[in-house]
Write a protein that holds these residues in place. Sequence first.
Motif, PDB file in Angstrom:
ATOM      1  N   ARG A 114      22.646  -8.319  10.127  1.00 31.13           N
ATOM      2  CA  ARG A 114      23.304  -7.063   9.814  1.00 31.13           C
ATOM      3  C   ARG A 114      23.405  -6.900   8.301  1.00 31.13           C
ATOM      4  O   ARG A 114      23.869  -7.786   7.600  1.00 31.13           O
ATOM      5  CB  ARG A 114      24.703  -7.040  10.424  1.00 31.13           C
ATOM      6  N   ILE A 115      22.946  -5.769   7.804  1.00 31.30           N
ATOM      7  CA  ILE A 115      23.006  -5.479   6.376  1.00 31.30           C
ATOM      8  C   ILE A 115      24.069  -4.410   6.170  1.00 31.30           C
ATOM      9  O   ILE A 115      23.873  -3.235   6.497  1.00 31.30           O
ATOM     10  CB  ILE A 115      21.639  -5.016   5.855  1.00 31.30           C
ATOM     11  N   ASP A 116      25.218  -4.820   5.646  1.00 36.19           N
ATOM     12  CA  ASP A 116      26.366  -3.926   5.551  1.00 36.19           C
ATOM     13  C   ASP A 116      26.187  -2.861   4.479  1.00 36.19           C
ATOM     14  O   ASP A 116      26.629  -1.727   4.640  1.00 36.19           O
ATOM     15  CB  ASP A 116      27.645  -4.730   5.275  1.00 36.19           C
ATOM     16  N   CYS A 117      25.566  -3.235   3.380  1.00 31.42           N
ATOM     17  CA  CYS A 117      25.488  -2.314   2.242  1.00 31.42           C
ATOM     18  C   CYS A 117      24.095  -2.384   1.625  1.00 31.42           C
ATOM     19  O   CYS A 117      23.789  -3.313   0.874  1.00 31.42           O
ATOM     20  CB  CYS A 117      26.560  -2.664   1.206  1.00 31.42           C
ATOM     21  N   ARG A 118      23.255  -1.400   1.932  1.00 39.24           N
ATOM     22  CA  ARG A 118      21.887  -1.403   1.423  1.00 39.24           C
ATOM     23  C   ARG A 118      21.853  -1.288  -0.097  1.00 39.24           C
ATOM     24  O   ARG A 118      20.909  -1.743  -0.743  1.00 39.24           O
ATOM     25  CB  ARG A 118      21.100  -0.237   2.031  1.00 39.24           C
ATOM     26  N   GLU A 119      22.902  -0.677  -0.686  1.00 43.94           N
ATOM     27  CA  GLU A 119      22.916  -0.499  -2.136  1.00 43.94           C
ATOM     28  C   GLU A 119      23.143  -1.808  -2.878  1.00 43.94           C
ATOM     29  O   GLU A 119      22.935  -1.875  -4.086  1.00 43.94           O
ATOM     30  CB  GLU A 119      24.009   0.501  -2.550  1.00 43.94           C
ATOM     31  N   GLU A 120      23.582  -2.877  -2.169  1.00 39.21           N
ATOM     32  CA  GLU A 120      23.870  -4.143  -2.835  1.00 39.21           C
ATOM     33  C   GLU A 120      23.060  -5.298  -2.259  1.00 39.21           C
ATOM     34  O   GLU A 120      23.349  -6.459  -2.511  1.00 39.21           O
ATOM     35  CB  GLU A 120      25.367  -4.463  -2.718  1.00 39.21           C
ATOM     36  N   ASP A 121      22.020  -4.977  -1.478  1.00 33.86           N
ATOM     37  CA  ASP A 121      21.244  -6.016  -0.793  1.00 33.86           C
ATOM     38  C   ASP A 121      19.762  -5.676  -0.893  1.00 33.86           C
ATOM     39  O   ASP A 121      19.353  -4.564  -0.564  1.00 33.86           O
ATOM     40  CB  ASP A 121      21.683  -6.097   0.672  1.00 33.86           C
ATOM     41  N   ASN A 122      18.947  -6.634  -1.340  1.00 31.73           N
ATOM     42  CA  ASN A 122      17.506  -6.399  -1.461  1.00 31.73           C
ATOM     43  C   ASN A 122      16.775  -6.499  -0.133  1.00 31.73           C
ATOM     44  O   ASN A 122      15.620  -6.050  -0.020  1.00 31.73           O
ATOM     45  CB  ASN A 122      16.872  -7.400  -2.429  1.00 31.73           C
ATOM     46  N   GLU A 123      17.400  -7.101   0.871  1.00 24.67           N
ATOM     47  CA  GLU A 123      16.715  -7.252   2.157  1.00 24.67           C
ATOM     48  C   GLU A 123      16.811  -5.972   2.978  1.00 24.67           C
ATOM     49  O   GLU A 123      17.632  -5.088   2.706  1.00 24.67           O
ATOM     50  CB  GLU A 123      17.292  -8.435   2.929  1.00 24.67           C
ATOM     51  N   THR A 124      15.941  -5.869   3.993  1.00 19.40           N
ATOM     52  CA  THR A 124      15.902  -4.708   4.876  1.00 19.40           C
ATOM     53  C   THR A 124      15.906  -5.195   6.320  1.00 19.40           C
ATOM     54  O   THR A 124      15.719  -6.391   6.580  1.00 19.40           O
ATOM     55  CB  THR A 124      14.627  -3.880   4.621  1.00 19.40           C
ATOM     56  N   PRO A 125      16.093  -4.301   7.283  1.00 15.54           N
ATOM     57  CA  PRO A 125      16.037  -4.734   8.680  1.00 15.54           C
ATOM     58  C   PRO A 125      14.686  -5.337   9.070  1.00 15.54           C
ATOM     59  O   PRO A 125      14.612  -6.130  10.016  1.00 15.54           O
ATOM     60  CB  PRO A 125      16.309  -3.435   9.452  1.00 15.54           C
ATOM     61  N   GLU A 126      13.624  -4.990   8.327  1.00 11.96           N
ATOM     62  CA  GLU A 126      12.285  -5.472   8.673  1.00 11.96           C
ATOM     63  C   GLU A 126      11.863  -6.707   7.882  1.00 11.96           C
ATOM     64  O   GLU A 126      11.089  -7.533   8.365  1.00 11.96           O
ATOM     65  CB  GLU A 126      11.239  -4.375   8.445  1.00 11.96           C
ATOM     66  N   PHE A 127      12.360  -6.839   6.624  1.00  8.04           N
ATOM     67  CA  PHE A 127      11.893  -7.918   5.751  1.00  8.04           C
ATOM     68  C   PHE A 127      13.071  -8.689   5.160  1.00  8.04           C
ATOM     69  O   PHE A 127      14.132  -8.127   4.910  1.00  8.04           O
ATOM     70  CB  PHE A 127      11.046  -7.352   4.606  1.00  8.04           C
ATOM     71  N   GLU A 128      12.827  -9.980   4.929  1.00  5.09           N
ATOM     72  CA  GLU A 128      13.807 -10.814   4.231  1.00  5.09           C
ATOM     73  C   GLU A 128      13.119 -11.542   3.081  1.00  5.09           C
ATOM     74  O   GLU A 128      11.888 -11.640   3.024  1.00  5.09           O
ATOM     75  CB  GLU A 128      14.450 -11.812   5.194  1.00  5.09           C
ATOM     76  N   ILE A 129      13.926 -12.047   2.155  1.00  3.96           N
ATOM     77  CA  ILE A 129      13.415 -12.739   0.976  1.00  3.96           C
ATOM     78  C   ILE A 129      13.865 -14.192   1.072  1.00  3.96           C
ATOM     79  O   ILE A 129      15.065 -14.469   1.167  1.00  3.96           O
ATOM     80  CB  ILE A 129      13.935 -12.093  -0.317  1.00  3.96           C
ATOM     81  N   ILE A 130      12.894 -15.106   1.053  1.00  3.70           N
ATOM     82  CA  ILE A 130      13.201 -16.509   1.350  1.00  3.70           C
ATOM     83  C   ILE A 130      12.851 -17.406   0.169  1.00  3.70           C
ATOM     84  O   ILE A 130      11.991 -17.095  -0.656  1.00  3.70           O
ATOM     85  CB  ILE A 130      12.457 -17.001   2.608  1.00  3.70           C
ATOM     86  N   LEU A 131      13.526 -18.547   0.108  1.00  4.80           N
ATOM     87  CA  LEU A 131      13.298 -19.585  -0.895  1.00  4.80           C
ATOM     88  C   LEU A 131      12.320 -20.625  -0.349  1.00  4.80           C
ATOM     89  O   LEU A 131      12.025 -20.639   0.863  1.00  4.80           O
ATOM     90  CB  LEU A 131      14.631 -20.243  -1.252  1.00  4.80           C
ATOM     91  N   PRO A 132      11.835 -21.539  -1.188  1.00  5.20           N
ATOM     92  CA  PRO A 132      10.900 -22.569  -0.707  1.00  5.20           C
ATOM     93  C   PRO A 132      11.490 -23.504   0.337  1.00  5.20           C
ATOM     94  O   PRO A 132      10.744 -24.272   0.970  1.00  5.20           O
ATOM     95  CB  PRO A 132      10.552 -23.343  -1.995  1.00  5.20           C
TER      96      PRO A 132
END
Length: 378
Positions: A114-132
Amino acid sequence: MTDGDGAPLFMEPTYDIRLPRSRMMEIHRWMIDNGCPRCVVILESDSGHADNLSRCVDMDYAIPALRRTPFVKNMMSQVVKNRTDQSSIRHFDGKTYVGYDSEVAIVPRKIQRRIDCREEDNETPEFEIILPTDQRFFSVPLDLRISAWACLEYGSGSDDGRERMSRRLADIEDQLRSMDPYDAVDRVRDIAGEFSRYLDMRVVEGELEIKVRQKGVSAALNREGIFVVMSHGVRSWSDMMRCARCRGIFQKELNVMQTNLTTGTVNGRTPSIMESMAVKFCALTLWSLCTKRLSESGIEMPVSTAMQILDTVMAIGDESTWRISDISPAHRRIYEALHVPLPGPSIPSAPYEYAPGMRTTDMMTRQTGSQDPDKWRM
């Protein structure tokens, strides 16, 4: 477009709040084709959603990351842990920072979040950003990965931040207690905004009970002053910091254009957008140069203040000879910093008429009746 020091190189009027990606690519290619050895696009944070960034890998860019993104929180925690680690100390422009960097990758989302605030989060319902630390990271090709940099200026975010947050929470608590208890519970997000996450509230026997989550407050204070930048094609700390500096300079220049470089009417006519932009571009270039020269000379004052001081230098006289008022040490220092020659004690002059398109020799003949430039003075 600016150079590495934030000085304007290119401006284009647009009716769009944000340039479309296709237009950004056109300008990017135009700059490269016209001899720019490298062009890095500085993006605004609201265009940094994962799906957008995944389509920008064909150009170099830098963009501020949003604080509620999970990988950003992780990197901020690493900076807090490394505050006393000498290997994490970095330097730029005479300042000292604690730094932590990592590559990240954009991948299709595996687990619903769940992404509560799109204005403060780079992720989207379709994509996430991951670390190594996520095995999927290594399935992303090297040229599609993104560099991420977390930075904290050494010594910032300490007691001052704690005092500001304490005052803000106290003000919110006073406002909530002045309301009906049940209304206060229902409207806590409207009243407290992002600070609502630090408050536990309930109504007990008709009385409002408020508890501050001290662990959450401490964690937020530890992260205060940390900023995270994502970049593609920017591989070194110094290059990333130059991009961050350019963004800061540009934000200041926007404010200068809105407050100090406003245009009026010319002979009762409002200038066109292109005319106004041309004037602002030249003025902003001079303003940027003045800012740089004042800073290099150790004069810590805004350009507007320097201009106000120089504005006290007066020319007194008639139409033929003008005497310059006394030049004070403050005037002299600013003139020297700006590389402007000191005015002489007097200036001989003659009436001058500017006629667009008329050659200088035509104007001299018209006003002096002679082609000899030695007999013409301005």
